[in-house]
Design an enzyme around this catalytic site. Structure first.
Site, mmCIF file in Angstrom:
data_model
loop_
_atom_site.group_PDB
_atom_site.id
_atom_site.type_symbol
_atom_site.label_atom_id
_atom_site.label_comp_id
_atom_site.label_asym_id
_atom_site.label_seq_id
_atom_site.Cartn_x
_atom_site.Cartn_y
_atom_site.Cartn_z
ATOM 1 N N ASP A 35 45.413 28.514 38.898
ATOM 2 C CA ASP A 35 45.717 30.060 38.695
ATOM 3 C C ASP A 35 45.932 30.892 40.374
ATOM 4 O O ASP A 35 44.981 30.267 41.195
ATOM 5 C CB ASP A 35 45.071 30.721 37.644
ATOM 6 C CG ASP A 35 45.140 30.349 36.415
ATOM 7 O OD1 ASP A 35 45.960 30.209 35.388
ATOM 8 O OD2 ASP A 35 43.711 30.796 35.628
ATOM 9 N N LYS A 56 48.325 33.999 36.738
ATOM 10 C CA LYS A 56 48.275 34.806 35.548
ATOM 11 C C LYS A 56 47.046 36.322 36.298
ATOM 12 O O LYS A 56 46.606 35.950 36.147
ATOM 13 C CB LYS A 56 48.046 34.390 34.710
ATOM 14 C CG LYS A 56 48.565 33.245 33.335
ATOM 15 C CD LYS A 56 48.142 32.754 32.642
ATOM 16 C CE LYS A 56 48.054 33.816 30.991
ATOM 17 N NZ LYS A 56 49.766 34.396 30.516
ATOM 18 N N MET A 168 38.149 44.012 34.810
ATOM 19 C CA MET A 168 39.351 43.880 35.074
ATOM 20 C C MET A 168 39.277 45.853 35.029
ATOM 21 O O MET A 168 40.060 46.111 33.555
ATOM 22 C CB MET A 168 40.683 43.157 33.374
ATOM 23 C CG MET A 168 40.042 42.155 34.254
ATOM 24 S SD MET A 168 41.174 41.232 33.190
ATOM 25 C CE MET A 168 39.977 40.638 32.185
#
Length: 246
Positions: A35, A56, A168
């Protein structure tokens, strides 16, 4: 070794936080699917493996999840040992659970290897204990980004009384602030906003709930970052922890 998939957590960024089990998996791997948020320094443990980038990241062009699934399946059917290397922990907002289920439904052997999650490492590096006797009896990990744009029950989180760690959430700071205030959380609740947890370029911004959006803008806070919201993020708690570890 029989073909299998290891779903491995690489930790938040500091390569020294990689577990011994993760190192073993990397050494045994024929293929590593890595990732974007994984520190490339951990690849020193798999110098002979083929490395495939399957990035991602929120708000960026990403490798489709279905393609990653099919890629893991293809390599295992070729008899290869595959490591799917993820930032943090594969089962904390890392899709490790859904990947394991998808592969096992197709007869693929899967093993999950935990990694240290950014919320824990970032808080510790900022002298913030996520739980502390007499201050916080628990910790709640949530993501502000959902696949279907559904909303969290912020009122329940505000009333829960645990330390709140938000992943996030940089793009939704104003919404988070307002929802928690509307849910009854104190306006002066301490907040630690931690960018690039565990890396040399880690930065932190201390604030209070009522002002965290404005303070984050002045600080130019950027992703990846986590928010730690709770009394443990207050300066007096950090001083207590620093004194205890001295």
């Amino acid at each position: 070794m029989n073909a299998k998939v290891w779903l491995v957590g690489a930790g938040p960024g500091d390569p020294e936080l990689l577990t011994l089990k993760a190192v073993r998996a990397l050494r045994e791997a024929d293929v590593v699917l890595i990732d974007d948020l994984v520190n490339p320094a951990v690849l020193e443990h798999c110098v002979e493996a083929r490395v495939v980038t399957v990035g991602k990241r929120g708000g960026c062009r990403s490798t489709p999840q279905d393609f990653i699934h099919r890629l893991m399946l293809r390599y295992t059917r070729q008899g290869k040992c595959v490591v799917r290397l993820k930032g943090g922990d594969p089962c904390i907002f890392g899709r490790g659970g859904e990947e394991a289920m998808w592969l096992r439904e197709r007869g693929v052997e899967v093993e999950l290897v935990n990694g240290i999650t950014a919320g824990l490492a970032g808080a510790t590096n900022c002298a913030v204990p996520l739980t502390l006797r007499g201050v916080s009896r628990g910790v709640t990990l949530v993501t502000a980004h959902t696949q279907d744009d559904s909303r969290l029950n912020w009122r329940a989180l505000a009333e829960g009384g645990t330390t709140l760690v938000v992943y996030m959430g940089v793009a939704k700071l104003e919404e988070i602030r307002q929802q928690l205030l509307d849910g009854g959380m104190a306006a002066d609740m301490p907040v630690a906003m931690i960018e690039n947890a565990s890396l040399p370029q880690q930065r932190e911004c201390r604030s209070e709930l009522a002002h965290m959006h404005e303070d984050a803008q002045a600080f130019a806070l950027k992703s990846p970052a986590i928010l730690v919201i709770g009394r443990v993020a207050g300066s007096e708690q950090a001083a207590y922890l620093a004194a205890a570890s001295a």
